[in-house]
Design a protein around this motif. Structure first.
Motif, PDB file in Angstrom:
ATOM      1  N   GLU A  83       1.032  -1.097  -0.155  1.00  8.34           N
ATOM      2  CA  GLU A  83       0.012   0.486   0.016  1.00  8.34           C
ATOM      3  C   GLU A  83       0.756   1.590  -0.458  1.00  8.34           C
ATOM      4  O   GLU A  83       0.638   1.924  -0.753  1.00  8.34           O
ATOM      5  N   ASN A 110       0.855   3.466  -2.799  1.00  9.93           N
ATOM      6  CA  ASN A 110       1.362   5.138  -3.284  1.00  9.93           C
ATOM      7  C   ASN A 110       2.046   6.102  -3.409  1.00  9.93           C
ATOM      8  O   ASN A 110       1.605   7.543  -3.880  1.00  9.93           O
ATOM      9  N   HIS A 111       3.098   5.707  -3.580  1.00 15.12           N
ATOM     10  CA  HIS A 111       4.156   6.648  -3.651  1.00 15.12           C
ATOM     11  C   HIS A 111       4.523   6.203  -5.103  1.00 15.12           C
ATOM     12  O   HIS A 111       4.663   7.723  -5.810  1.00 15.12           O
ATOM     13  N   LEU A 156       1.607   9.405  -5.986  1.00  9.88           N
ATOM     14  CA  LEU A 156       2.625  10.930  -5.387  1.00  9.88           C
ATOM     15  C   LEU A 156       3.128  11.296  -6.802  1.00  9.88           C
ATOM     16  O   LEU A 156       3.599  11.900  -7.122  1.00  9.88           O
ATOM     17  N   ARG A 159      -4.842  15.936  -2.267  1.00 12.94           N
ATOM     18  CA  ARG A 159      -4.469  14.435  -2.181  1.00 12.94           C
ATOM     19  C   ARG A 159      -3.493  13.939  -2.172  1.00 12.94           C
ATOM     20  O   ARG A 159      -2.937  12.836  -1.510  1.00 12.94           O
ATOM     21  N   GLU A 190      -2.798  14.415   1.539  1.00 11.84           N
ATOM     22  CA  GLU A 190      -3.607  13.417   2.111  1.00 11.84           C
ATOM     23  C   GLU A 190      -2.752  11.612   2.127  1.00 11.84           C
ATOM     24  O   GLU A 190      -2.636  11.131   2.946  1.00 11.84           O
ATOM     25  N   LEU A 191      -2.283  12.073   0.840  1.00  9.87           N
ATOM     26  CA  LEU A 191      -0.835  10.611   0.900  1.00  9.87           C
ATOM     27  C   LEU A 191      -0.155   9.975   1.282  1.00  9.87           C
ATOM     28  O   LEU A 191      -0.045  10.104   1.888  1.00  9.87           O
ATOM     29  N   LYS A 192       0.770  11.682   1.700  1.00  9.07           N
ATOM     30  CA  LYS A 192       1.950  11.593   2.652  1.00  9.07           C
ATOM     31  C   LYS A 192       1.507  11.092   3.781  1.00  9.07           C
ATOM     32  O   LYS A 192       2.722  10.639   4.582  1.00  9.07           O
ATOM     33  N   LYS A 227      -1.231  10.033   5.014  1.00  7.45           N
ATOM     34  CA  LYS A 227      -1.078   8.476   5.336  1.00  7.45           C
ATOM     35  C   LYS A 227      -0.410   7.685   4.975  1.00  7.45           C
ATOM     36  O   LYS A 227      -0.190   6.171   5.554  1.00  7.45           O
ATOM     37  N   ASN A 228       0.654   7.534   4.159  1.00  9.45           N
ATOM     38  CA  ASN A 228       1.775   6.677   3.916  1.00  9.45           C
ATOM     39  C   ASN A 228       2.932   6.565   5.355  1.00  9.45           C
ATOM     40  O   ASN A 228       3.169   6.408   6.444  1.00  9.45           O
TER      41      ASN A 228
END
Length: 181
Positions: A139, A143-144, A147, A161, A164-166, A168-169
């Motif tokens: 996951e 996500n990376h 990005l 977004r 948000e992903l940063k 989350k990671n």
């Protein structure tokens, strides 16, 4: 159905006496069955099957399920609707990850302590399941990749977004550190 015949052939050589029945969910099954297996479909469909014959769902000693998506929703629905998760294990077969969630109706509405327990399964986290660790690593990598694709795009929506992903990671990497220690 070819898949049913394949299962019957395997059962013949297993030494187990298991009766296979094809129905629309749990409808029209005899009330004296003790266990059921519901797998190979999404969590929403499994929930619909359980709801479709609640009397039988509630009477079974054990229901072995293997939803292939929406696990967080599934675990929350079970706990909000009186089902107890007896065992929850992530496994791998031929490179594919599966969740096997064994449940029983107890009438108790229970809650987990964290969102991660709903997402990945309390047992998997407590036991530091290596396949759960693998899933989290995948996951993070996914996500990376997202990005990287967003890199250089100037849009307020994309910027939100990315953030948000940063975040989350970062949280997933912290969880991963806990699981690996």
């Amino acid at each position: 159905a070819p898949s049913l015949q394949k299962l019957k052939d395997k059962l013949k050589h297993s030494g187990y006496e298991i009766e296979t029945i094809v129905t629309d969910g749990l409808k029209n099954l005899p009330m004296d069955i003790e266990e059921a297996v519901i797998s190979g479909m999404g969590a929403n469909l499994i929930v619909n099957i359980l709801r479709g014959n609640l009397d039988l769902s509630r009477s079974l000693e054990k229901i072995i399920t293997s939803p292939n998506n929406s696990l967080e929703y599934y675990r929350r629905w079970l706990m909000d609707n009186g089902f107890t998760i007896i065992n929850d294990e992530k496994i791998e077969d031929e490179g594919v990850l599966y969740d096997v969630v064994v449940i029983k109706y107890t009438g108790e509405n229970t809650k987990y302590d964290s969102d991660y327990e709903y997402m990945y399964g309390k047992d998997n986290l407590a036991n530091k399941n290596p396949y759960t660790i693998k899933e989290i690593e995948q996951e993070i990598a996914r996500n990376h990749g997202i990005l990287e694709k967003f890199s250089g795009i100037d849009s307020a929506r994309i910027t939100d977004r990315i953030e948000e992903l940063k975040v989350k990671n970062q949280k997933l990497e912290e969880l991963l550190c806990e699981l690996k220690n």
